[in-house]
Each structure stands twice: as structure tokens, then as C-alpha cells.
Design a protein around this motif. Structure first.
Motif, mmCIF file in Angstrom:
data_model
loop_
_atom_site.group_PDB
_atom_site.id
_atom_site.type_symbol
_atom_site.label_atom_id
_atom_site.label_comp_id
_atom_site.label_asym_id
_atom_site.label_seq_id
_atom_site.Cartn_x
_atom_site.Cartn_y
_atom_site.Cartn_z
ATOM 1 N N ALA A 33 0.825 -1.207 0.000
ATOM 2 C CA ALA A 33 0.000 0.000 0.000
ATOM 3 C C ALA A 33 0.860 1.259 0.000
ATOM 4 N N VAL A 34 1.892 1.276 0.829
ATOM 5 C CA VAL A 34 2.748 2.467 0.904
ATOM 6 C C VAL A 34 3.575 2.621 -0.373
ATOM 7 N N LEU A 35 4.158 1.525 -0.850
ATOM 8 C CA LEU A 35 4.969 1.615 -2.063
ATOM 9 C C LEU A 35 4.134 2.043 -3.269
ATOM 10 N N LYS A 36 2.940 1.489 -3.395
ATOM 11 C CA LYS A 36 2.088 1.864 -4.532
ATOM 12 C C LYS A 36 1.662 3.319 -4.448
ATOM 13 N N LYS A 37 1.372 3.786 -3.241
ATOM 14 C CA LYS A 37 1.017 5.197 -3.074
ATOM 15 C C LYS A 37 2.175 6.098 -3.473
ATOM 16 N N ASP A 38 3.367 5.749 -3.027
ATOM 17 C CA ASP A 38 4.550 6.552 -3.354
ATOM 18 C C ASP A 38 4.833 6.553 -4.853
ATOM 19 N N LEU A 39 4.659 5.380 -5.476
ATOM 20 C CA LEU A 39 5.070 5.227 -6.874
ATOM 21 C C LEU A 39 4.031 5.734 -7.877
ATOM 22 N N SER A 40 2.773 5.796 -7.492
ATOM 23 C CA SER A 40 1.716 6.092 -8.457
ATOM 24 C C SER A 40 1.925 7.439 -9.146
ATOM 25 N N GLN A 41 2.204 8.478 -8.384
ATOM 26 C CA GLN A 41 2.378 9.799 -8.991
ATOM 27 C C GLN A 41 3.641 9.844 -9.846
ATOM 28 N N ALA A 42 4.723 9.233 -9.344
ATOM 29 C CA ALA A 42 5.981 9.229 -10.098
ATOM 30 C C ALA A 42 5.811 8.505 -11.428
ATOM 31 N N ILE A 43 5.110 7.381 -11.413
ATOM 32 C CA ILE A 43 4.892 6.619 -12.648
ATOM 33 C C ILE A 43 4.004 7.394 -13.613
ATOM 34 N N ILE A 66 4.844 -5.510 -7.657
ATOM 35 C CA ILE A 66 4.613 -4.203 -8.289
ATOM 36 C C ILE A 66 5.040 -4.233 -9.751
ATOM 37 N N SER A 67 6.199 -4.782 -10.045
ATOM 38 C CA SER A 67 6.667 -4.780 -11.435
ATOM 39 C C SER A 67 5.816 -5.692 -12.318
ATOM 40 N N ILE A 68 5.265 -6.766 -11.741
ATOM 41 C CA ILE A 68 4.352 -7.610 -12.517
ATOM 42 C C ILE A 68 3.086 -6.835 -12.864
ATOM 43 N N GLU A 69 2.566 -6.050 -11.922
ATOM 44 C CA GLU A 69 1.402 -5.212 -12.212
ATOM 45 C C GLU A 69 1.723 -4.199 -13.311
ATOM 46 N N LEU A 70 2.929 -3.636 -13.264
ATOM 47 C CA LEU A 70 3.319 -2.662 -14.287
ATOM 48 C C LEU A 70 3.460 -3.332 -15.655
ATOM 49 N N LEU A 117 21.866 -6.468 -19.897
ATOM 50 C CA LEU A 117 20.956 -5.331 -20.047
ATOM 51 C C LEU A 117 21.328 -4.506 -21.267
ATOM 52 N N GLN A 118 20.338 -3.806 -21.783
ATOM 53 C CA GLN A 118 20.553 -2.911 -22.926
ATOM 54 C C GLN A 118 19.788 -1.618 -22.703
ATOM 55 N N GLY A 119 20.427 -0.511 -23.042
ATOM 56 C CA GLY A 119 19.749 0.780 -22.925
ATOM 57 C C GLY A 119 19.623 1.226 -21.479
ATOM 58 N N GLU A 120 18.817 2.282 -21.279
ATOM 59 C CA GLU A 120 18.596 2.832 -19.947
ATOM 60 C C GLU A 120 17.143 2.611 -19.531
ATOM 61 N N TYR A 121 16.896 2.782 -18.237
ATOM 62 C CA TYR A 121 15.574 2.477 -17.682
ATOM 63 C C TYR A 121 14.927 3.730 -17.101
ATOM 64 N N ASP A 122 13.622 3.843 -17.348
ATOM 65 C CA ASP A 122 12.871 4.986 -16.828
ATOM 66 C C ASP A 122 12.611 4.862 -15.336
ATOM 67 N N LEU A 123 12.541 3.629 -14.853
ATOM 68 C CA LEU A 123 12.282 3.377 -13.432
ATOM 69 C C LEU A 123 13.077 2.157 -13.000
#
Length: 265
Positions: A33-43, A66-70, A117-123
Motif C-alpha cells: 500500500a505504501v509503495l504503490k502510493k509513493d510510486l503512483s504519482q511518479a509513474i 509491483i513490477s508484474i502489475e506494471l 541489459l541494454q539501454g537505460e531504464y525509466d524506473l
């Protein structure tokens, strides 16, 4: 006297125990709950800025909820963990074969990811990994290398101040008075070498990161052995944990701290 060689912790032998203790029950509900709240606006901000699916890397992912949901939302997700058993458990939580196949799964220490890995990541998500690394400061350079200039770092780690406070509340003064105390690492999920917020924030700032927010996970739940009143209502507990997760001074009592940061190149 020779010092024991430190190594990164692998939860393969106790994957079931880890899953139950970290992700199961009310503790797991609070964490999400806390992680999703923190991440929602940033995402949402990242999606608006990029106008495309995000590239997301989850390091030391565990069950990777969380990453599976994304990934299910259509983002390009790479999930990594040193433990093959933990990754298998994460895969078992996915019922849709197309979603399972859309995710890139990498079972290895994060130090071996460079060639994969290849390239850069947004998150970049790194949750509950830092405290289990032999040399935690080294991972900051990894974040520098793989985070895009407009990206966000989500770094969640065990708060050593909470260990002291909980033992004070519980009256475990013998633990605090024993300078050689070490948790039983065969099954214990209390890290023996956690790092403080002051250390982590210093590493990030020296590397050019700007900390945008800090939250505490489980700021009161673990300190309440007597369950009465609102403590008997799991939904109310989660609601209060989310409410006070960002409020001073309560957030600094969290068993874990969650930092959102950006990298200033």
C-alpha cells in the motif's frame, strides 16, 4: 584475526519462509500500500513525459508484485533476483502466459547484469536488497549507469533505527547491550549489516542523485504487541500506515524507508 568474508544474501534455501514473512499477511499489505502510493504519482509523471510504455528494471525483486502489475499495464519490464526459487514463485503468481512471456527474467546477482541489459531504464526498483549486500555502497554506481536522465529510482531498505526502537519497546535490553549480537541468518529476516538513512542519502547525493521523497513502511504496526481498538481492523491499520508514512517524525520509525530519487547528470 581474519575477518569473515561477507557475501550477498541469497534466499533460495528459505524462499517459502521469506514469502510468508515479507509478503504474507498484514505486513505485506502495508508494504504494498505504501509503495504503490509513493510510486503512483511518479509513474504517472513518467508516462506523461515519455508518452510511451516505460522501461522498468526490478533488482532483487523477490515476488515482484509491483513490477508484474506494471508489466500487466503494458510496460517493458525486466525482473532480476539472485534467487531462482524466488523468481519461480513470482512466475507462479502469473496466470496469463502472454504476460509471463512479456517479462524478461534474469536470475543472477545484480553485479552480473551488465552483460544482459541494454539501454537505460525509466524506473529502477530496488526494494529490500540493500541491507543484504556485502558492499551496499557499490550498487549506487549501478543505478548511475542504468537509470535514464529523466528516470526515477525507487530504493526501499531496512531501517536500523527501527531495530533499536522495537527492542526498546519490547524490553529486549539484553539484545541492545550485546555488541556482538547477530540474528540467526538461517531463517531470520533481520539483516545483520543494515545501513542507515544518513549513509544511504550521503551515497546518493555524492553520486549526483536528488532525493525527492522519503516514506516509512510499517511506522507503528510492528510496535503494537497488544492488538485492540483499530488494530483489530486490518483495513484501518493499512489506512493509518499510509497516512503517517510521510509525516514527521513518524516516518523515521518505519521498519523500512522508501526513497524516490532522480539522477542529475
Amino acid at each position: 584475526m581474519n575477518q569473515p568474508t561477507l557475501s550477498d544474501r541469497n534466499f533460495d534455501p528459505i524462499a517459502d519462509h521469506f514469502t510468508d514473512k515479507v509478503y504474507g499477511g498484514l505486513k505485506g499489505d502495508i508494504r504494498l500500500a505504501v509503495l504503490k502510493k509513493d510510486l503512483s504519482q511518479a509513474i504517472n509523471t513518467l508516462i506523461s513525459e515519455q508518452n510511451r510504455p516505460l522501461r522498468i528494471l526490478d533488482i532483487g525483486a523477490g515476488l515482484a508484485q509491483i513490477s508484474i502489475e506494471l508489466a500487466d499495464m503494458g510496460h517493458e519490464v525486466t525482473i532480476n533476483d539472485i534467487s531462482i526459487n524466488m523468481l519461480n514463485k513470482a512466475k507462479e503468481s502469473i496466470t496469463e502466459s502472454t504476460l509471463l512471456e512479456s517479462i524478461r527474467w534474469l536470475a543472477c546477482p545484480y553485479q552480473q547484469l551488465a552483460d544482459k541489459l541494454q539501454g537505460e531504464y525509466d524506473l529502477i526498483l530496488c526494494h529490500a536488497l540493500l541491507e543484504w549486500l556485502a558492499t551496499p555502497a557499490d550498487i549506487i554506481a549501478f543505478f548511475q549507469q542504468w537509470l535514464s536522465p529523466t528516470g526515477k529510482l525507487s530504493l526501499c531498505f531496512y531501517n536500523p533505527a527501527s531495530f533499536i526502537y522495537r527492542n526498546l519497546v519490547m524490553g529486549n535490553f539484553n539484545v541492545l547491550n550485546n555488541p556482538n549480537y547477530k540474528a540467526d541468518n538461517k531463517r531470520s529476516l533481520t539483516p545483520n549489516n543494515p545501513v542507515s538513512y544518513e549513509e544511504v542519502s550521503m551515497w546518493l547525493e555524492q553520486a549526483g542523485f536528488t532525493i525527492e521523497s522519503v516514506s516509512g513502511l510499517r511506522v507503528f504496526h510492528d510496535y503494537s504487541p497488544l492488538k485492540r481498538g483499530g488494530h483489530t481492523n486490518p483495513n484501518a491499520v493499512v489506512e493509518m500506515e499510509v497516512r503517517y508514512s510521510t509525516q514527521e517524525p513518524f516516518k523515521w520509525l518505519g521498519r523500512y524507508l522508501h526513497i524516490l530519487a532522480k539522477y542529475e547528470r
